[in-house]
Design a protein around this motif. Structure first.
Motif, short mmCIF file in Angstrom:
data_model
loop_
_atom_site.label_atom_id
_atom_site.label_comp_id
_atom_site.label_asym_id
_atom_site.label_seq_id
_atom_site.Cartn_x
_atom_site.Cartn_y
_atom_site.Cartn_z
N SER A 72 0.83 -1.19 0.00
CA SER A 72 0.00 0.00 0.00
C SER A 72 0.86 1.25 0.00
N ASP A 73 0.28 2.35 -0.48
CA ASP A 73 0.92 3.66 -0.34
C ASP A 73 1.11 4.01 1.13
N ASP A 74 0.10 3.68 1.92
CA ASP A 74 0.11 3.94 3.36
C ASP A 74 0.57 2.66 4.06
N LYS A 75 1.78 2.66 4.56
CA LYS A 75 2.37 1.44 5.15
C LYS A 75 1.57 0.92 6.33
N LYS A 76 0.77 1.78 6.98
CA LYS A 76 -0.07 1.33 8.09
C LYS A 76 -1.17 0.37 7.63
#
Length: 124
Positions: free
Chosen positions: A54-58
């Motif tokens: 994902s773009d957002d590692k979370k």
């Protein structure tokens, strides 16, 4: 007369609270790209997916429940299973996820905006 006024005021409070709750539950985050694999669960209309990149590692390793008003999630999953590849999706995760019906596994609702080519997720 006071009793009617009391009932009317309480009705507005309940209605206003319900509308506020619906508004809060529909809030979404920023657009992100996720590469997700379909989890084949033994329930009807279970479209749970595990985010692998994902773009957002979370969001990595998160279970999402994809929703869309303009795309057929079932069709997208069928295509990914036929091609034996993960889905690459552009979408917005919901900010609040309340599991009212105790669905297992629990997942984060994810509004799917667009299905992207696999090459887009390979770059993540």
């Amino acid at each position: 007369m006071k009793k009617k006024l009391f009932i009317i005021i309480n009705a507005f409070i309940v209605l206003g609270g319900s509308l506020a709750l619906l508004f809060v539950l529909s809030l979404k985050g920023e657009e992100i790209v996720v590469g997700a694999r379909y989890l084949q669960l033994a329930c009807e209309r279970c479209y749970h997916m595990e985010v692998e990149v994902s773009d957002d590692k979370k969001m990595n390793d998160t279970i999402i429940i994809p929703l869309s008003s303009n795309l057929s999630i079932e069709t997208l999953i069928d295509i990914s299973l036929q091609k034996k590849e993960n889905l690459c999706l552009l979408g917005k995760p919901y900010l609040f996820n309340i599991n009212i019906f105790n669905i297992d596994p629990d997942g984060r609702r994810f509004e799917v905006i667009e299905h992207l080519p696999s090459s887009r997720c390979a770059k993540l």
